[in-house]
Design an enzyme around this catalytic site. Structure first.
Site, PDB file in Angstrom:
ATOM      1  N   LEU A 153       0.856  -1.196   0.000  1.00 31.97           N
ATOM      2  CA  LEU A 153       0.000   0.000   0.000  1.00 31.97           C
ATOM      3  C   LEU A 153       0.890   1.244   0.000  1.00 31.97           C
ATOM      4  CD1 LEU A 153      -3.170   0.542   0.163  1.00 31.97           C
ATOM      5  CD2 LEU A 153      -2.680   1.315   2.487  1.00 31.97           C
ATOM      6  N   ARG A 155       2.346   4.352  -3.096  1.00 34.80           N
ATOM      7  CA  ARG A 155       1.690   5.327  -3.989  1.00 34.80           C
ATOM      8  C   ARG A 155       0.638   4.650  -4.870  1.00 34.80           C
ATOM      9  NH1 ARG A 155       7.589   7.252  -4.251  1.00 34.80           N
ATOM     10  NH2 ARG A 155       7.748   5.139  -5.023  1.00 34.80           N
ATOM     11  N   ILE A 156       1.056   3.577  -5.577  1.00 35.19           N
ATOM     12  CA  ILE A 156       0.118   2.928  -6.502  1.00 35.19           C
ATOM     13  C   ILE A 156      -0.941   2.149  -5.731  1.00 35.19           C
ATOM     14  CG2 ILE A 156      -0.091   1.309  -8.434  1.00 35.19           C
ATOM     15  CD1 ILE A 156       2.858   2.004  -9.153  1.00 35.19           C
ATOM     16  N   ARG A 176       5.438  -3.779   5.290  1.00 40.90           N
ATOM     17  CA  ARG A 176       6.283  -4.102   6.445  1.00 40.90           C
ATOM     18  C   ARG A 176       5.837  -3.324   7.679  1.00 40.90           C
ATOM     19  NH1 ARG A 176      11.700  -3.208   3.128  1.00 40.90           N
ATOM     20  NH2 ARG A 176      10.324  -1.527   2.440  1.00 40.90           N
ATOM     21  N   GLY A 232       2.783  -5.706  -9.625  1.00 37.88           N
ATOM     22  CA  GLY A 232       4.013  -5.275  -8.940  1.00 37.88           C
ATOM     23  C   GLY A 232       5.240  -5.760  -9.700  1.00 37.88           C
ATOM     24  N   ARG A 233       5.748  -6.921  -9.324  1.00 35.48           N
ATOM     25  CA  ARG A 233       6.870  -7.544 -10.030  1.00 35.48           C
ATOM     26  C   ARG A 233       6.631  -9.038 -10.112  1.00 35.48           C
ATOM     27  NH1 ARG A 233       8.001  -3.612 -12.160  1.00 35.48           N
ATOM     28  NH2 ARG A 233       9.910  -2.393 -12.084  1.00 35.48           N
ATOM     29  N   ASP A 257       0.226  -8.858 -14.974  1.00 38.16           N
ATOM     30  CA  ASP A 257       0.865  -7.893 -15.890  1.00 38.16           C
ATOM     31  C   ASP A 257       2.373  -8.095 -15.901  1.00 38.16           C
ATOM     32  OD1 ASP A 257       0.897  -5.591 -17.644  1.00 38.16           O
ATOM     33  OD2 ASP A 257       1.643  -4.412 -15.948  1.00 38.16           O
ATOM     34  N   GLU A 262       9.880 -12.645 -17.480  1.00 42.12           N
ATOM     35  CA  GLU A 262       9.341 -11.949 -18.654  1.00 42.12           C
ATOM     36  C   GLU A 262      10.461 -11.514 -19.608  1.00 42.12           C
ATOM     37  OE1 GLU A 262       7.223  -8.947 -16.254  1.00 42.12           O
ATOM     38  OE2 GLU A 262       8.524  -7.426 -17.167  1.00 42.12           O
ATOM     39  N   HIS A 280       3.199  -6.567 -19.429  1.00 42.32           N
ATOM     40  CA  HIS A 280       3.808  -5.494 -18.614  1.00 42.32           C
ATOM     41  C   HIS A 280       3.465  -4.111 -19.201  1.00 42.32           C
ATOM     42  CE1 HIS A 280       7.415  -4.556 -15.768  1.00 42.32           C
ATOM     43  NE2 HIS A 280       6.540  -3.548 -15.785  1.00 42.32           N
ATOM     44  N   VAL A 281       2.159  -3.831 -19.196  1.00 39.30           N
ATOM     45  CA  VAL A 281       1.690  -2.578 -19.807  1.00 39.30           C
ATOM     46  C   VAL A 281       1.144  -1.589 -18.778  1.00 39.30           C
ATOM     47  CG1 VAL A 281       1.195  -3.573 -22.077  1.00 39.30           C
ATOM     48  CG2 VAL A 281      -0.587  -3.633 -20.310  1.00 39.30           C
ATOM     49  N   GLY A 282       1.432  -1.833 -17.496  1.00 31.41           N
ATOM     50  CA  GLY A 282       0.858  -0.983 -16.448  1.00 31.41           C
ATOM     51  C   GLY A 282       0.992   0.508 -16.702  1.00 31.41           C
TER      52      GLY A 282
HETATM   53  P1  NAP Z   1       5.978   2.645  -3.227  1.00 28.34           P
HETATM   54  O1  NAP Z   1       5.193   3.895  -3.053  1.00 28.34           O
HETATM   55  O2  NAP Z   1       7.382   2.583  -2.753  1.00 28.34           O
HETATM   56  O3  NAP Z   1       5.149   1.459  -2.564  1.00 28.34           O
HETATM   57  C1  NAP Z   1       5.687   0.196  -2.311  1.00 28.34           C
HETATM   58  C2  NAP Z   1       4.937  -0.400  -1.130  1.00 28.34           C
HETATM   59  O4  NAP Z   1       5.381  -1.743  -0.928  1.00 28.34           O
HETATM   60  C3  NAP Z   1       5.179   0.356   0.168  1.00 28.34           C
HETATM   61  O5  NAP Z   1       3.950   0.589   0.769  1.00 28.34           O
HETATM   62  C4  NAP Z   1       6.032  -0.579   1.015  1.00 28.34           C
HETATM   63  O6  NAP Z   1       5.696  -0.426   2.397  1.00 28.34           O
HETATM   64  C5  NAP Z   1       5.643  -1.956   0.464  1.00 28.34           C
HETATM   65  N1  NAP Z   1       6.749  -2.901   0.585  1.00 28.34           N
HETATM   66  C6  NAP Z   1       8.009  -2.755   0.122  1.00 28.34           C
HETATM   67  N2  NAP Z   1       8.750  -3.835   0.437  1.00 28.34           N
HETATM   68  C7  NAP Z   1       7.944  -4.660   1.133  1.00 28.34           C
HETATM   69  C8  NAP Z   1       8.137  -5.936   1.741  1.00 28.34           C
HETATM   70  N3  NAP Z   1       9.323  -6.575   1.723  1.00 28.34           N
HETATM   71  N4  NAP Z   1       7.080  -6.513   2.369  1.00 28.34           N
HETATM   72  C9  NAP Z   1       5.885  -5.881   2.408  1.00 28.34           C
HETATM   73  N5  NAP Z   1       5.638  -4.677   1.849  1.00 28.34           N
HETATM   74  C10 NAP Z   1       6.654  -4.076   1.211  1.00 28.34           C
HETATM   75  O7  NAP Z   1       6.047   2.248  -4.767  1.00 28.34           O
HETATM   76  P2  NAP Z   1       4.945   2.472  -5.909  1.00 28.34           P
HETATM   77  O8  NAP Z   1       5.224   3.734  -6.619  1.00 28.34           O
HETATM   78  O9  NAP Z   1       3.585   2.253  -5.320  1.00 28.34           O
HETATM   79  O10 NAP Z   1       5.333   1.244  -6.881  1.00 28.34           O
HETATM   80  C11 NAP Z   1       5.236  -0.072  -6.392  1.00 28.34           C
HETATM   81  C12 NAP Z   1       5.778  -1.077  -7.373  1.00 28.34           C
HETATM   82  O11 NAP Z   1       4.882  -1.231  -8.482  1.00 28.34           O
HETATM   83  C13 NAP Z   1       7.114  -0.730  -8.039  1.00 28.34           C
HETATM   84  O12 NAP Z   1       8.215  -1.001  -7.201  1.00 28.34           O
HETATM   85  C14 NAP Z   1       7.099  -1.627  -9.272  1.00 28.34           C
HETATM   86  O13 NAP Z   1       7.682  -2.874  -8.982  1.00 28.34           O
HETATM   87  C15 NAP Z   1       5.612  -1.810  -9.559  1.00 28.34           C
HETATM   88  N6  NAP Z   1       5.214  -1.148 -10.814  1.00 28.34           N
HETATM   89  C16 NAP Z   1       4.757  -1.912 -11.846  1.00 28.34           C
HETATM   90  C17 NAP Z   1       4.337  -1.296 -13.015  1.00 28.34           C
HETATM   91  C18 NAP Z   1       3.789  -2.103 -14.157  1.00 28.34           C
HETATM   92  O14 NAP Z   1       3.910  -1.658 -15.290  1.00 28.34           O
HETATM   93  N7  NAP Z   1       3.188  -3.234 -13.910  1.00 28.34           N
HETATM   94  C19 NAP Z   1       4.439   0.090 -13.155  1.00 28.34           C
HETATM   95  C20 NAP Z   1       4.911   0.832 -12.080  1.00 28.34           C
HETATM   96  C21 NAP Z   1       5.296   0.191 -10.908  1.00 28.34           C
HETATM   97  P3  NAP Z   1       6.778  -0.704   3.548  1.00 28.34           P
HETATM   98  O15 NAP Z   1       8.002   0.057   3.162  1.00 28.34           O
HETATM   99  O16 NAP Z   1       6.109  -0.224   4.803  1.00 28.34           O
HETATM  100  O17 NAP Z   1       6.974  -2.177   3.562  1.00 28.34           O
HETATM  101  C1  8YV Z   2       7.860   0.157 -16.777  1.00 30.99           C
HETATM  102  C2  8YV Z   2       7.536  -0.375 -14.299  1.00 30.99           C
HETATM  103  O1  8YV Z   2       7.297  -0.791 -17.615  1.00 30.99           O
HETATM  104  O2  8YV Z   2       7.957   1.776 -13.415  1.00 30.99           O
HETATM  105  C3  8YV Z   2       8.030   0.542 -13.242  1.00 30.99           C
HETATM  106  O3  8YV Z   2       8.486   0.048 -12.206  1.00 30.99           O
HETATM  107  O4  8YV Z   2       7.508  -1.544 -14.119  1.00 30.99           O
HETATM  108  C4  8YV Z   2       7.010   0.176 -15.576  1.00 30.99           C
HETATM  109  O5  8YV Z   2       6.502   1.439 -15.440  1.00 30.99           O
HETATM  110  C5  8YV Z   2       9.314  -0.095 -16.743  1.00 30.99           C
HETATM  111  O6  8YV Z   2      10.000   0.408 -15.672  1.00 30.99           O
HETATM  112  C6  8YV Z   2       9.947   0.463 -18.004  1.00 30.99           C
HETATM  113  O7  8YV Z   2      10.681  -0.494 -18.620  1.00 30.99           O
END
Ligand code: NAP
Ligand code: 8YV
Length: 323
Positions: A153, A155-156, A176, A232-233, A257, A262, A280-282
């Site tokens: 929980l 930003r996203i 955490r 996420g990942r 996604d 991948e 992976h089009v998020g």
């Molecule tokens: P963020 O604001 O840093 O949020 C990450 C959250 O995960 C935090 O609330 C953090 O809370 C929690 N977390 C981190 N490590 C943890 C662990 N070991 N156990 C439990 N909770 C944990 O990041 P965001 O901007 O929301 O982005 C999150 C992730 O989305 C990115 O890192 C990326 O992998 C993924 N993403 C995917 C796409 C896509 O295209 N599919 C696009 C953008 C991002 P705590 O620190 O309190 O644990």
């Molecule tokens: C992108 C992402 O696909 O921002 C991330 O963490 O997973 C995606 O927005 C990627 O980083 C660009 O290759």
């Protein structure tokens, strides 16, 4: 004089043009002999900009003794060895916030597609089955009344929660640490969260701390009406355990996604109608990717103007005098 910069992949023209105006770019991804390129220019390189899927590991950074900054394209920076960067005094930046709404929208779309089998229903129409065989089957799943658990929980995750509230879903989460400014119930273990909900949304970062966190026990706790969505990942989910759970009917479905290896997708997922697979089009819209690219460029520009970077990651402190 232009600052030597190493580019790890093919970046968008929009980014490339801005980097070209200020940096002397060396294209690692395009070099036929990467070792020869690094031998020749490695000691001159002061910045790395990432693009595509290539990571920036300790081995690469050791070849760049004058490296100051790695500007990563993406909010998730698991492809960059931030521990090594911190120990070498290299600042790492990422591209947060500008993609939050796009990814949250995609997550909600993927959730709906999965619960209501929308991809399979569309395939039914395109195959001509509606006309020849009749209506698509009623879906076992419904979004109405679902209990959503958010793993990550941040930003996203919060943006997904806001959208899910509008859909009438109840929300709980696991991080955490509990988040101070939200009233959603907190679970201090992932398995505890999975047991309390029927829909698990993964939006946690990758890396060793979360690898295979969604394992057989978590999927079991989610239960046979359970739906898993991962934006996420890929590394966060044990894909073999997921396939096994789907095969024995221990889960209603999954929307993915992101994938462990991948762009290769586990063959056990490819043919199933109870999973939705996205490449992976998020964040993958032109406006959002341009906004991410601008953050990457602006971080580099700020750094070489002698200012603090805009979005440094927490693991790599900005040196005194810049902050
Ligand atoms: P963020 O604001 O840093 O949020 C990450 C959250 O995960 C935090 O609330 C953090 O809370 C929690 N977390 C981190 N490590 C943890 C662990 N070991 N156990 C439990 N909770 C944990 O990041 P965001 O901007 O929301 O982005 C999150 C992730 O989305 C990115 O890192 C990326 O992998 C993924 N993403 C995917 C796409 C896509 O295209 N599919 C696009 C953008 C991002 P705590 O620190 O309190 O644990
Ligand atoms: C992108 C992402 O696909 O921002 C991330 O963490 O997973 C995606 O927005 C990627 O980083 C660009 O290759």
């Amino acid at each position: 004089m232009a600052v030597p910069l190493l580019l790890t992949g093919p970046s968008m023209a929009f980014v490339r043009d801005q980097l070209d105006a200020r940096f002397e770019i060396h294209d690692l991804h395009a070099a036929e002999d990467k070792d020869a390129l690094l031998d020749a220019v490695g000691p001159t390189i002061r910045a790395v900009a990432t693009a595509g899927s290539a990571g920036v590991g300790a081995d690469l950074m050791r070849r760049l003794p004058n490296l100051e900054i790695v500007a990563h394209f993406g909010v998730g920076y698991d492809p960059v060895d931030v521990g090594h960067a911190a120990s070498a005094g290299v600042v790492v930046t990422n591209t947060p916030d500008v993609l939050t709404d796009e990814v949250a929208d995609t997550a909600m779309g993927l959730l709906l597609m999965t619960v209501r089998e929308l991809s399979a229903a569309e395939r039914w129409v395109r195959a001509g089955n509606w006309e020849t065989k009749g209506a698509y089957r009623l879906t076992r799943g419904s979004l109405t009344g679902r209990r959503l658990g958010i793993f990550g929980l941040g930003r996203i995750g919060k943006a997904i929660a806001r959208r899910a509230e509008a859909f009438g879903l109840s929300i709980a989460y696991h991080n955490r640490r509990p988040v101070a400014d939200v009233a959603y119930p907190y679970h201090d273990t992932l398995v505890g969260l999975a047991a309390a909900v029927d829909t698990l949304m993964v939006v946690a970062p990758g890396g060793p701390g979360t690898r295979h966190a969604v394992n057989a026990a978590v999927l079991e706790a989610l239960g046979p009406d359970g739906v898993l969505v991962n934006v996420g990942r890929g590394s966060v989910v044990d894909e073999a355990a997921l396939v096994a759970a789907l095969e024995r009917g221990a889960l209603l479905g999954a929307g993915l996604d992101v994938f462990e290896a991948e762009p290769r997708v586990h063959p056990g997922l490819m043919t199933r109608d109870d999973v939705v697979l996205l490449p992976h089009v998020g964040s993958a819209s032109i406006p959002t990717r341009q906004a991410m690219g601008q953050v990457q460029v602006d971080n580099l520009a700020a750094w070489f103007d002698g200012k603090p970077p805009l979005t440094p990651v927490p693991e790599t402190p900005v040196p005194a005098g810049r902050g």
